[in-house]
Structure formats: C-alpha cells, structure tokens
Scaffold this motif. Structure first.
Motif, PDB file in Angstrom:
ATOM      1  N   ASP A   1       5.167   4.396   9.499  1.00 34.67           N
ATOM      2  CA  ASP A   1       4.218   5.017   8.563  1.00 34.67           C
ATOM      3  C   ASP A   1       4.819   5.109   7.161  1.00 34.67           C
ATOM      4  N   THR A   2       6.127   5.350   7.093  1.00 37.02           N
ATOM      5  CA  THR A   2       6.779   5.463   5.779  1.00 37.02           C
ATOM      6  C   THR A   2       6.876   4.106   5.099  1.00 37.02           C
ATOM      7  N   TYR A   3       6.942   3.031   5.890  1.00 35.02           N
ATOM      8  CA  TYR A   3       7.007   1.697   5.301  1.00 35.02           C
ATOM      9  C   TYR A   3       5.704   1.367   4.578  1.00 35.02           C
ATOM     10  N   PHE A   4       4.577   1.713   5.207  1.00 34.80           N
ATOM     11  CA  PHE A   4       3.290   1.470   4.553  1.00 34.80           C
ATOM     12  C   PHE A   4       3.116   2.390   3.351  1.00 34.80           C
ATOM     13  N   ARG A   5       3.539   3.645   3.473  1.00 38.93           N
ATOM     14  CA  ARG A   5       3.399   4.585   2.360  1.00 38.93           C
ATOM     15  C   ARG A   5       4.208   4.145   1.141  1.00 38.93           C
ATOM     16  N   SER A   6       5.426   3.651   1.378  1.00 36.42           N
ATOM     17  CA  SER A   6       6.291   3.260   0.269  1.00 36.42           C
ATOM     18  C   SER A   6       5.909   1.921  -0.337  1.00 36.42           C
ATOM     19  N   GLY A   7       5.144   1.123   0.403  1.00 37.87           N
ATOM     20  CA  GLY A   7       4.804  -0.216  -0.058  1.00 37.87           C
ATOM     21  C   GLY A   7       5.716  -1.291   0.493  1.00 37.87           C
ATOM     22  N   LEU A   8       6.732  -0.899   1.287  1.00 36.84           N
ATOM     23  CA  LEU A   8       7.604  -1.895   1.906  1.00 36.84           C
ATOM     24  C   LEU A   8       6.784  -2.840   2.769  1.00 36.84           C
ATOM     25  N   TYR A   9       5.833  -2.279   3.526  1.00 36.16           N
ATOM     26  CA  TYR A   9       4.837  -3.077   4.228  1.00 36.16           C
ATOM     27  C   TYR A   9       3.509  -2.895   3.493  1.00 36.16           C
ATOM     28  N   PRO A  10       2.909  -3.956   3.009  1.00 39.86           N
ATOM     29  CA  PRO A  10       1.618  -3.803   2.318  1.00 39.86           C
ATOM     30  C   PRO A  10       0.501  -3.468   3.301  1.00 39.86           C
ATOM     31  N   ALA A  11      -0.360  -2.536   2.920  1.00 41.30           N
ATOM     32  CA  ALA A  11      -1.524  -2.213   3.746  1.00 41.30           C
ATOM     33  C   ALA A  11      -2.439  -3.433   3.808  1.00 41.30           C
ATOM     34  N   PRO A  12      -2.912  -3.794   4.988  1.00 40.54           N
ATOM     35  CA  PRO A  12      -3.692  -5.041   5.128  1.00 40.54           C
ATOM     36  C   PRO A  12      -4.911  -5.122   4.228  1.00 40.54           C
ATOM     37  N   ASN A  13      -5.565  -3.982   3.993  1.00 47.86           N
ATOM     38  CA  ASN A  13      -6.792  -4.000   3.186  1.00 47.86           C
ATOM     39  C   ASN A  13      -6.602  -3.394   1.804  1.00 47.86           C
ATOM     40  N   GLY A  14      -5.347  -3.274   1.374  1.00 44.79           N
ATOM     41  CA  GLY A  14      -5.080  -2.786   0.034  1.00 44.79           C
ATOM     42  C   GLY A  14      -5.243  -1.279  -0.096  1.00 44.79           C
ATOM     43  N   LEU A  15      -5.248  -0.827  -1.341  1.00 37.72           N
ATOM     44  CA  LEU A  15      -5.378   0.592  -1.665  1.00 37.72           C
ATOM     45  C   LEU A  15      -6.830   0.928  -1.999  1.00 37.72           C
ATOM     46  N   PRO A  16      -7.222   2.200  -1.773  1.00 39.59           N
ATOM     47  CA  PRO A  16      -6.525   3.245  -1.022  1.00 39.59           C
ATOM     48  C   PRO A  16      -6.649   2.991   0.475  1.00 39.59           C
ATOM     49  N   PHE A  17      -5.801   3.675   1.272  1.00 36.70           N
ATOM     50  CA  PHE A  17      -5.883   3.527   2.714  1.00 36.70           C
ATOM     51  C   PHE A  17      -5.418   4.811   3.388  1.00 36.70           C
ATOM     52  N   ILE A  18      -5.807   4.943   4.642  1.00 33.81           N
ATOM     53  CA  ILE A  18      -5.372   6.054   5.477  1.00 33.81           C
ATOM     54  C   ILE A  18      -4.260   5.527   6.370  1.00 33.81           C
ATOM     55  N   PRO A  19      -3.063   6.132   6.353  1.00 33.52           N
ATOM     56  CA  PRO A  19      -1.958   5.620   7.154  1.00 33.52           C
ATOM     57  C   PRO A  19      -2.060   6.054   8.615  1.00 33.52           C
ATOM     58  N   GLY A  20      -1.083   5.613   9.393  1.00 34.15           N
ATOM     59  CA  GLY A  20      -0.973   6.027  10.785  1.00 34.15           C
ATOM     60  C   GLY A  20      -1.514   5.009  11.757  1.00 34.15           C
ATOM     61  N   ASN A  21      -0.744   4.750  12.821  1.00 33.49           N
ATOM     62  CA  ASN A  21      -1.099   3.736  13.805  1.00 33.49           C
ATOM     63  C   ASN A  21      -1.362   4.278  15.202  1.00 33.49           C
ATOM     64  N   GLU A  22      -1.309   5.602  15.384  1.00 30.92           N
ATOM     65  CA  GLU A  22      -1.265   6.119  16.750  1.00 30.92           C
ATOM     66  C   GLU A  22      -1.948   7.470  16.836  1.00 30.92           C
ATOM     67  N   GLY A  23      -2.747   7.664  17.871  1.00 30.53           N
ATOM     68  CA  GLY A  23      -3.387   8.957  18.032  1.00 30.53           C
ATOM     69  C   GLY A  23      -3.992   9.111  19.408  1.00 30.53           C
ATOM     70  N   ALA A  24      -4.448  10.329  19.676  1.00 30.19           N
ATOM     71  CA  ALA A  24      -5.145  10.646  20.919  1.00 30.19           C
ATOM     72  C   ALA A  24      -6.311  11.558  20.575  1.00 30.19           C
ATOM     73  N   GLY A  25      -7.356  11.490  21.389  1.00 27.25           N
ATOM     74  CA  GLY A  25      -8.508  12.337  21.123  1.00 27.25           C
ATOM     75  C   GLY A  25      -9.615  12.091  22.117  1.00 27.25           C
ATOM     76  N   VAL A  26     -10.815  12.407  21.687  1.00 26.99           N
ATOM     77  CA  VAL A  26     -11.993  12.320  22.540  1.00 26.99           C
ATOM     78  C   VAL A  26     -13.001  11.364  21.910  1.00 26.99           C
ATOM     79  N   VAL A  27     -13.576  10.500  22.720  1.00 24.64           N
ATOM     80  CA  VAL A  27     -14.607   9.594  22.225  1.00 24.64           C
ATOM     81  C   VAL A  27     -15.870  10.392  21.911  1.00 24.64           C
ATOM     82  N   VAL A  28     -16.391  10.211  20.693  1.00 25.43           N
ATOM     83  CA  VAL A  28     -17.615  10.883  20.253  1.00 25.43           C
ATOM     84  C   VAL A  28     -18.826   9.981  20.447  1.00 25.43           C
ATOM     85  N   ALA A  29     -18.666   8.699  20.121  1.00 24.04           N
ATOM     86  CA  ALA A  29     -19.772   7.743  20.227  1.00 24.04           C
ATOM     87  C   ALA A  29     -19.195   6.340  20.324  1.00 24.04           C
ATOM     88  N   VAL A  30     -19.970   5.426  20.871  1.00 19.89           N
ATOM     89  CA  VAL A  30     -19.533   4.037  20.975  1.00 19.89           C
ATOM     90  C   VAL A  30     -20.623   3.120  20.443  1.00 19.89           C
TER      91      VAL A  30
END
Length: 326
Positions: free
Chosen positions: A44-73
């Motif tokens: 996450d810090t690599y994308f934030r610092s620009g070491l890894y460019p965000a695939p869709n450019g700026l601005p972007f929401i970071p983070g690659n991992e999470g858990a939760g509940v499906v709301v809709a499909v």
C-alpha cells in the motif's frame, strides 16, 4: 455517502485524505460489499509513494485486501449472494467503507474465520502459501532464510514452514521481534543490527547455506542474501521495504554458485479462479486447523490510515494490522 481514503497526489502518509465517495450499483460480474475490516500491507505504501503507479492514475483509493458482507451483485454473479461473508485480494480500492469488487475475486469465508482475521491474512497468508508451496516447495529437507521474520508474511511463513518440517532461519531488527519470531516457528533468529546475517547463516548451516532465501527487504539485504545460499539455491525477491535494488548484477548468480533468482507476485499465482480458490482454501485450512495463528497486533480506524502508514514504514508494527471502517 460512504467514506474512503483517497490519494490525489503521491507522497508521504500525509497525502492520505479521508473523504466521502460515491459508489455505483454493481454492473455485470461485480459485487458491492460493505467492509467490516481492511488489511494494511507494505505494498500500500508503494502505491501511495508513487513507487508503483496506480493503474488508473490519480486520484485513487489504495488497498488490496478486505473482508465484509455482500450488499448486492450484478448480472451473471452466482457464486456469491447478498448477505454472504466474503474476503478478497483484488484491485486497488480497499480503503473504503463500501466498494465494488470483481465478483470472481471474492471467496466465501468459513464460519471458523472471523472478518478481522480474514482481512488481515488474505494477502499475507496467500503470499506465504505460494512462496512455500509453489515458488519453492518447502519440506523436511529444506533449510530456508526468511527476512523480516516478525512482519506479517514472516510470522505466517514461519509457522507454516515449521509445520512442513523445514529448518527456518529468520532475520529481525530487535530483540522483541526476535522473541516474536521464535514464538512463530523460527528455529534460528538473527538480529541484523547486531550480527552479519550472511556470516551467521553460514555458521548455522555449517557452511552449506540455505536452499532458498525469501527476501522482501530489497536494497538493504542485497547482495548479502545471495551469500546465504548453497550452490544452485533460489533467491526469491518478493518485495523491497528498504528500497529497490538499483543495479541487479546477473553475473553474481554465476559467481556465487549458479544461483537462481525470481521476482514473483501473488497476483500471478492467483490469476486463475481455480488457483485463487485452491490458495485460499489451503490458507483457511491451516488457520482453522490451528497450524497458523494470525495475530492482529494493531488496529486503526480507517480515518487514521496516515498514522498506520507512518507506523508501518517506521517499523513500529509487527505481524498483522487492520483498518476498521467504522
């Protein structure tokens, strides 16, 4: 409207801003999930610092991992449904209360795995799995070195490798982290601030060296990691927490014993849905079976993501950290 962390310009932790975002209804192949916990990872810090460019450019929401509940499909989604507990490692966008996820990246959580554990272990745990079971198949005859043994991947890998019967050597930066590593499967632990890790590995292995070195540190451990390997050994460079290796000399592999080197990423190993499911199932099995314990050692509110990043980069964290969306 849901809240999220967005990055409008790359830089230090101060560029993480907490703001409202709009989330559309899921389209075909997508699922809308409401996060209950979000994983924090060094990538996450690599994308934030620009070491890894965000695939869709700026601005972007970071983070690659999470858990939760499906709301809709969206249309065509059948393997998850509203109300399902799920987790994922997927495209950027996890630092949010709600988000859209490609449904084929979601895996259902078994009852034995709680949401915080899932959010904190998917990327790190599946990384440990591919490193130990696919990049190099670890077994009772294996002697390995794992840098950053007290980090999130390191603590999981130590337990898993010990269960597989390997001799597990780890490096850490403090006595407290050494104690933590020993409690998580490491046979030998080296404090690199007090010892030359390459020389110490030679002592531990009676001059033979290791079969494989797992190196997520980068600049500070190169080329020393190569000196820890036996002839024909494998150097697995899967991160660069201390900075990138500026000038990799391929000739060193020949000079130091016809060594092998690889630069793998988790996303290559779970690109196929079948590989994702197999990798996740192996992880769920070892955690639910008590082979691997996932310690959530730090928790931060999502709004405090900047503090979490500063602590992670300052090496003030151990093991697994999660962000709680509130």
């Amino acid at each position: 409207m849901p809240m999220a962390i967005r990055i409008h310009r790359t830089g230090g932790p101060e560029v993480l801003t907490y703001e409202e975002v709009s989330v559309a209804a899921p389209m075909a192949g997508e699922a809308l999930i409401r996060h209950t916990a979000i994983g924090l990872n060094f990538i996450d810090t690599y994308f934030r610092s620009g070491l890894y460019p965000a695939p869709n450019g700026l601005p972007f929401i970071p983070g690659n991992e999470g858990a939760g509940v499906v709301v809709a499909v969206g249309e065509g989604v059948s393997h998850v449904a509203p109300g399902d507990r799920v987790a994922y490692v997927g495209p950027l966008g996890a630092y949010a209360q709600e988000r859209l996820v490609p449904a084929d990246r979601l895996v259902k959580l078994p009852n034995a795995i709680d949401d915080r554990t899932a959010a904190g272990m998917m990327l790190k745990g599946m990384t440990a799995r591919y490193l130990l079971r696919r990049t190099f198949r670890v077994g009772p005859e294996t002697t390995l070195l794992f840098h950053a043994a007290a980090g999130g991947v390191g603590l999981i890998a130590g337990q898993w490798a010990a269960h597989l019967g390997a001799t597990v050597i780890g490096t850490v930066g403090s006595d407290d982290k050494a104690d933590l590593a020993r409690a998580h499967g490491y046979t030998h632990v080296i404090n690199y601030n007090r010892e030359n890790f390459s020389a110490r590995v030679k002592e531990i292995t009676d001059g033979k060296g290791c079969d494989v070195v797992y190196d997520s540190v980068g600049r500070d451990t190169y080329p020393g990691s190569l000196d820890c390997l036996k002839p024909l050994g494998l150097w697995v460079s899967f991160g660069q927490s201390s900075g990138p290796i500026a000038d990799f000399n391929l000739g060193l592999l020949a000079q130091k014993g016809s060594l092998f080197a690889t630069r793998p990423t988790l996303f290559s190993y779970i690109a196929a849905r079948s590989d994702l499911e197999a990798t996740a199932q192996d992880l769920f099995d070892v955690v639910a079976g008590g082979v691997v314990s996932i310690g959530i050692n730090q928790e931060y509110a999502l709004a405090d993501a900047a503090t979490a990043h500063a602590d992670l980069e300052g090496r003030r964290t151990t093991g697994t950290t999660v962000l709680l969306p509130g």
